[in-house]
Each structure stands twice: as C-alpha cells, then as structure tokens.
Design a protein around this motif. Structure first.
Motif, PDB file in Angstrom:
ATOM      1  N   ILE A  13       0.840  -1.201   0.000  1.00  0.00           N
ATOM      2  CA  ILE A  13       0.000   0.000   0.000  1.00  0.00           C
ATOM      3  C   ILE A  13       0.873   1.248   0.000  1.00  0.00           C
ATOM      4  N   GLU A  14       1.923   1.255   0.804  1.00  0.00           N
ATOM      5  CA  GLU A  14       2.807   2.410   0.902  1.00  0.00           C
ATOM      6  C   GLU A  14       3.494   2.697  -0.429  1.00  0.00           C
ATOM      7  N   LYS A  15       3.845   1.670  -1.174  1.00  0.00           N
ATOM      8  CA  LYS A  15       4.510   1.840  -2.471  1.00  0.00           C
ATOM      9  C   LYS A  15       3.579   2.456  -3.514  1.00  0.00           C
ATOM     10  N   ARG A  16       2.299   2.110  -3.463  1.00  0.00           N
ATOM     11  CA  ARG A  16       1.352   2.498  -4.512  1.00  0.00           C
ATOM     12  C   ARG A  16       0.540   3.742  -4.212  1.00  0.00           C
ATOM     13  N   ASN A  17       0.545   4.207  -2.976  1.00  0.00           N
ATOM     14  CA  ASN A  17      -0.363   5.287  -2.597  1.00  0.00           C
ATOM     15  C   ASN A  17       0.319   6.367  -1.778  1.00  0.00           C
ATOM     16  N   ASP A  18      -0.290   7.546  -1.825  1.00  0.00           N
ATOM     17  CA  ASP A  18       0.101   8.636  -0.942  1.00  0.00           C
ATOM     18  C   ASP A  18      -0.742   8.461   0.315  1.00  0.00           C
ATOM     19  N   ILE A  19      -0.142   7.955   1.370  1.00  0.00           N
ATOM     20  CA  ILE A  19      -0.894   7.631   2.579  1.00  0.00           C
ATOM     21  C   ILE A  19      -0.401   8.459   3.764  1.00  0.00           C
ATOM     22  N   HIS A  20      -1.190   8.479   4.814  1.00  0.00           N
ATOM     23  CA  HIS A  20      -0.864   9.211   6.031  1.00  0.00           C
ATOM     24  C   HIS A  20      -0.389   8.218   7.084  1.00  0.00           C
ATOM     25  N   ILE A  21       0.891   8.333   7.428  1.00  0.00           N
ATOM     26  CA  ILE A  21       1.507   7.418   8.389  1.00  0.00           C
ATOM     27  C   ILE A  21       1.820   8.209   9.659  1.00  0.00           C
ATOM     28  N   ILE A  22       1.363   7.690  10.780  1.00  0.00           N
ATOM     29  CA  ILE A  22       1.644   8.294  12.076  1.00  0.00           C
ATOM     30  C   ILE A  22       2.544   7.343  12.848  1.00  0.00           C
ATOM     31  N   ASP A  23       3.716   7.836  13.215  1.00  0.00           N
ATOM     32  CA  ASP A  23       4.684   7.063  13.995  1.00  0.00           C
ATOM     33  C   ASP A  23       4.503   7.463  15.456  1.00  0.00           C
ATOM     34  N   VAL A  24       4.098   6.516  16.302  1.00  0.00           N
ATOM     35  CA  VAL A  24       3.792   6.826  17.697  1.00  0.00           C
ATOM     36  C   VAL A  24       4.959   6.550  18.649  1.00  0.00           C
ATOM     37  N   ARG A  25       6.135   6.282  18.103  1.00  0.00           N
ATOM     38  CA  ARG A  25       7.308   6.111  18.958  1.00  0.00           C
ATOM     39  C   ARG A  25       7.730   7.473  19.517  1.00  0.00           C
ATOM     40  N   GLU A  26       8.546   7.452  20.543  1.00  0.00           N
ATOM     41  CA  GLU A  26       9.033   8.694  21.146  1.00  0.00           C
ATOM     42  C   GLU A  26       9.970   9.414  20.177  1.00  0.00           C
ATOM     43  N   ALA A  27      10.181  10.701  20.406  1.00  0.00           N
ATOM     44  CA  ALA A  27      10.933  11.555  19.481  1.00  0.00           C
ATOM     45  C   ALA A  27      12.331  11.025  19.180  1.00  0.00           C
ATOM     46  N   ASP A  28      13.029  10.507  20.188  1.00  0.00           N
ATOM     47  CA  ASP A  28      14.383   9.993  19.947  1.00  0.00           C
ATOM     48  C   ASP A  28      14.360   8.750  19.070  1.00  0.00           C
ATOM     49  N   GLU A  29      13.352   7.909  19.237  1.00  0.00           N
ATOM     50  CA  GLU A  29      13.216   6.716  18.395  1.00  0.00           C
ATOM     51  C   GLU A  29      12.916   7.118  16.953  1.00  0.00           C
ATOM     52  N   ALA A  31      13.646   9.973  15.482  1.00  0.00           N
ATOM     53  CA  ALA A  31      14.828  10.612  14.900  1.00  0.00           C
ATOM     54  C   ALA A  31      15.887   9.587  14.485  1.00  0.00           C
ATOM     55  N   ALA A  32      15.927   8.459  15.167  1.00  0.00           N
ATOM     56  CA  ALA A  32      16.922   7.423  14.861  1.00  0.00           C
ATOM     57  C   ALA A  32      16.629   6.715  13.545  1.00  0.00           C
ATOM     58  N   SER A  93       9.608  -4.819  11.334  1.00  0.00           N
ATOM     59  CA  SER A  93       9.266  -5.554  10.118  1.00  0.00           C
ATOM     60  C   SER A  93       9.407  -4.717   8.849  1.00  0.00           C
ATOM     61  N   TRP A  94       9.636  -3.431   8.978  1.00  0.00           N
ATOM     62  CA  TRP A  94       9.721  -2.540   7.826  1.00  0.00           C
ATOM     63  C   TRP A  94      10.998  -2.800   7.037  1.00  0.00           C
ATOM     64  N   ARG A  95      10.858  -3.023   5.726  1.00  0.00           N
ATOM     65  CA  ARG A  95      11.997  -3.299   4.860  1.00  0.00           C
ATOM     66  C   ARG A  95      12.239  -2.172   3.858  1.00  0.00           C
ATOM     67  N   GLY A  96      11.427  -1.149   3.926  1.00  0.00           N
ATOM     68  CA  GLY A  96      11.553  -0.042   2.978  1.00  0.00           C
ATOM     69  C   GLY A  96      12.569   0.997   3.406  1.00  0.00           C
ATOM     70  N   GLU A  97      12.510   2.119   2.750  1.00  0.00           N
ATOM     71  CA  GLU A  97      13.432   3.222   2.990  1.00  0.00           C
ATOM     72  C   GLU A  97      13.262   3.782   4.403  1.00  0.00           C
ATOM     73  N   ILE A  98      14.379   4.196   4.992  1.00  0.00           N
ATOM     74  CA  ILE A  98      14.400   4.791   6.325  1.00  0.00           C
ATOM     75  C   ILE A  98      15.051   6.172   6.223  1.00  0.00           C
ATOM     76  N   GLU A  99      14.472   7.116   6.899  1.00  0.00           N
ATOM     77  CA  GLU A  99      15.037   8.480   6.966  1.00  0.00           C
ATOM     78  C   GLU A  99      15.484   8.725   8.402  1.00  0.00           C
ATOM     79  N   VAL A 100      16.660   9.299   8.570  1.00  0.00           N
ATOM     80  CA  VAL A 100      17.176   9.600   9.900  1.00  0.00           C
ATOM     81  C   VAL A 100      17.093  11.102  10.115  1.00  0.00           C
ATOM     82  N   GLY A 101      16.724  11.463  11.328  1.00  0.00           N
ATOM     83  CA  GLY A 101      16.659  12.890  11.651  1.00  0.00           C
ATOM     84  C   GLY A 101      15.293  13.365  11.986  1.00  0.00           C
TER      85      GLY A 101
END
Length: 101
Positions: A13-29, A31-32, A93-101
């Motif tokens: 779904i993430e590859k094919r669509n413009d979706i809204h993803i909310i990451d509920v981890r803490e800010a330091d997690e 940013a990592a 489980s995520w195997r896609g691209e990761i952004e740091v910061g």
C-alpha cells in the motif's frame, strides 16, 4: 474500532499510494530512523495532541517499533471516531526506505 495490517500488505500500500503514516514512537526513536513520509505523534503525547493534529476525514496508518504502542493508539483513536489501521510488526518488520533525523 480499528483494523490491523500485515507488514507485507502495508509495504504494498505504501509503495502504490500517498498515505498518512503516524509514527507513535518517542521523538528519539523517530529521529533514529523512520519511514520518510511518516509524521511523529508520540504515544505519550497522543491524548493531548490528536484533536489538533489529525483529521477525522483522513485514514491513518499507525506504526511503532513492534506494533504494541500503535495498537494502543489505534484503539484509542478508533474509539474517538478516526479511521486508523495498525501496522503489525512495526518498524522491526519494515523493509523499505528509512530516513534519519
């Protein structure tokens, strides 16, 4: 009420669509390393910020490290009338691209 999705389904779904993803981890997690288009809304701040941050008209995919915190967030937001889907397995489980910061 909320739905859950497997990591493989989410990746497709993430590859094919413009979706809204909310990451509920803490800010330091977050940013990592996070999914590039994900928005940070830590579980510890969710109750105080969700109504100013989220739109009930939009569907959201919630992710954390393993799927536990995002399931908690999904249960809360689902009860508040938001369209939410928990990403099982989270960033582990995520195997896609990761952004740091």
């Amino acid at each position: 009420m909320y739905q859950s999705i497997s990591p493989d389904e989410f990746e497709q779904i993430e590859k094919r669509n413009d979706i809204h993803i909310i990451d509920v981890r803490e800010a330091d997690e977050f940013a990592a390393g996070h999914i590039p288009q994900a928005q940070s809304l830590p579980l510890s701040e969710l109750v105080a910020r969700y109504s100013d941050t989220l739109d009930k008209e939009l569907p959201y995919y919630l992710i954390c490290l393993s799927g536990s915190r995002s399931a908690q967030a999904a249960a809360f937001l689902g009860n508040e009338g938001y369209q939410v889907t928990n990403v099982m397995g989270g960033m582990f489980s995520w195997r896609g691209e990761i952004e740091v910061g």
